[in-house]
Each structure stands twice: as C-alpha cells, then as structure tokens.
Design a protein around this motif. Structure first.
Motif, mmCIF file in Angstrom:
data_model
loop_
_atom_site.group_PDB
_atom_site.id
_atom_site.type_symbol
_atom_site.label_atom_id
_atom_site.label_comp_id
_atom_site.label_asym_id
_atom_site.label_seq_id
_atom_site.Cartn_x
_atom_site.Cartn_y
_atom_site.Cartn_z
ATOM 1 N N ALA A 65 0.649 -1.570 -0.398
ATOM 2 C CA ALA A 65 -0.400 -0.106 0.356
ATOM 3 C C ALA A 65 0.718 0.926 0.319
ATOM 4 O O ALA A 65 0.420 2.599 -0.964
ATOM 5 C CB ALA A 65 -0.736 -0.028 1.685
ATOM 6 N N THR A 66 1.976 1.485 0.563
ATOM 7 C CA THR A 66 3.081 2.621 0.761
ATOM 8 C C THR A 66 3.350 3.301 -1.054
ATOM 9 O O THR A 66 3.844 3.778 -0.947
ATOM 10 C CB THR A 66 4.185 2.167 1.911
ATOM 11 O OG1 THR A 66 3.126 1.833 2.931
ATOM 12 C CG2 THR A 66 4.919 2.716 2.246
ATOM 13 N N ALA A 67 3.820 1.400 -1.142
ATOM 14 C CA ALA A 67 4.749 1.953 -3.047
ATOM 15 C C ALA A 67 3.239 1.954 -3.633
ATOM 16 O O ALA A 67 3.789 3.283 -4.335
ATOM 17 C CB ALA A 67 4.766 0.256 -3.353
ATOM 18 N N ILE A 68 2.562 1.441 -3.507
ATOM 19 C CA ILE A 68 1.128 2.193 -4.584
ATOM 20 C C ILE A 68 0.913 3.769 -4.399
ATOM 21 O O ILE A 68 0.655 4.475 -5.094
ATOM 22 C CB ILE A 68 -0.116 1.616 -3.915
ATOM 23 C CG1 ILE A 68 0.349 -0.003 -5.083
ATOM 24 C CG2 ILE A 68 -1.077 1.789 -4.649
ATOM 25 C CD1 ILE A 68 -1.100 -0.885 -4.368
ATOM 26 N N SER A 69 1.093 4.222 -2.945
ATOM 27 C CA SER A 69 0.523 5.291 -2.595
ATOM 28 C C SER A 69 2.138 6.864 -3.351
ATOM 29 O O SER A 69 1.699 7.090 -3.334
ATOM 30 C CB SER A 69 0.567 5.284 -1.183
ATOM 31 O OG SER A 69 -0.829 5.133 -0.366
ATOM 32 N N LEU A 70 2.960 6.277 -2.878
ATOM 33 C CA LEU A 70 4.028 6.291 -3.182
ATOM 34 C C LEU A 70 4.910 6.540 -4.370
ATOM 35 O O LEU A 70 4.605 7.949 -4.933
ATOM 36 C CB LEU A 70 5.386 6.323 -2.201
ATOM 37 C CG LEU A 70 5.611 6.553 -0.680
ATOM 38 C CD1 LEU A 70 6.290 5.849 -0.648
ATOM 39 C CD2 LEU A 70 5.154 7.650 -0.458
ATOM 40 N N ILE A 71 3.825 5.759 -5.167
ATOM 41 C CA ILE A 71 4.219 5.836 -7.130
ATOM 42 C C ILE A 71 2.831 6.410 -7.194
ATOM 43 O O ILE A 71 3.471 7.932 -8.049
ATOM 44 C CB ILE A 71 3.933 4.190 -7.421
ATOM 45 C CG1 ILE A 71 5.828 3.881 -7.004
ATOM 46 C CG2 ILE A 71 4.036 5.154 -9.120
ATOM 47 C CD1 ILE A 71 5.180 2.083 -7.863
ATOM 48 N N ALA A 72 1.879 6.884 -6.581
ATOM 49 C CA ALA A 72 0.892 7.683 -7.017
ATOM 50 C C ALA A 72 1.583 9.401 -7.039
ATOM 51 O O ALA A 72 0.951 10.468 -8.252
ATOM 52 C CB ALA A 72 0.083 7.114 -6.873
#
Length: 158
Positions: free
Chosen positions: A35-42
């Motif tokens: 979830a962190t990776a998805i958020s940071l990429i976005a």
C-alpha cells in the motif's frame, strides 16, 4: 481563500534524506509495503506531472536526450535533488531512464530490496505528461543490487 506560506525563511525549501526516509518507513509500518509503494508511486506521478506542466513541457516533441537534460536540471543538483537523471534511451517500445543518487536508495545497505517508488513515480508522471501517453513503469535495475544505475523502464499502457 488563504495565501499559503511560500517558503521557510530560516530553513529553506529542503529537508533531510533521513526525514524523508522516516516518512517512508512510517508509512510502511502503518499501511504495509504494498500500500505504501502504491501511494508513493501515485504521489510521485502527480509530482512529475505537475513539474512538467510548470516547465511547459506537456506533450513535448523534444528528443529524450533533451528531456533527460531538462529533467535533470529540475530534479538533480540544480533543482530539488530528488535524483540525477543521467540519460533516457528508447529501445524498441521500451523507454529506459537511468538515474543515480536517488533519494529512495540513499543510506540503504548493499543488497537491500528497497525500490525507488516515489522517484520512479515522479519520472513516470513526467514522461507521461511529456509524451501524452499512459505508461506502465517498473524498477528493473538498482545500485543496491549490483547495477550502475537505478533504471526505470516504461512501456505504453494500452
């Protein structure tokens, strides 16, 4: 509507890598790695898109050498210091962006499985805005795992 504070008179525009990395690890503890990776990429994609718009490079026809130079100026040592964009090359349908000194890998031990989520997202958003295309990105090589650069590969999303 209130007017935002434009800068910090004593501290300036930048924070330390230690503080930024603490945001990442805190998010991972609270949300989990995926979830962190998805958020940071976005978040990175939004940053990259806004950066390109502010530079007037949306839907640009500039070659990748020129784009690499302009992005490096904006996010490298003369700009925000997110990463150095060393080169951008196209091989067939794949666009490869070669970065060094990425904030995401700073202070990480060799062999770490850390990915450049925010940095890759920023480059992704920038390239999408420059080319006018929806892209799919992946972090394929890392300085943490024997690479000479952090390499992000992008293909057109159809």
């Amino acid at each position: 509507m209130s007017t935002p504070i434009s800068s910090r008179p004593q501290l300036g525009e930048f924070i330390s890598i230690v503080c930024f990395k603490s945001v990442i690890t805190g998010m991972e503890e609270a949300l989990g790695e995926k979830a962190t990776a998805i958020s940071l990429i976005a978040a990175g994609r939004t940053r990259g898109k806004n950066l390109v718009q502010s530079l007037g490079l949306s839907n640009s026809s500039a070659d990748f050498s020129t784009i690499a130079e302009l992005l490096n100026r904006a996010v490298g040592s003369e700009g925000t210091r997110l990463t150095a964009v060393d080169k951008i090359v196209q091989v067939g349908d794949v666009v490869r962006v070669y970065c060094s000194e990425t904030v995401c890998t700073a202070n990480e031990p060799q062999g770490s499985d850390r990915k450049c989520t925010f940095t890759m997202g920023a480059i992704w958003g920038a390239l999408s805005e420059i080319t006018g295309k929806k892209l799919r990105g992946i972090h394929t090589e890392s300085i943490l795992r024997g690479g000479t650069h952090d390499v992000f590969e992008f293909t057109t999303f159809e």
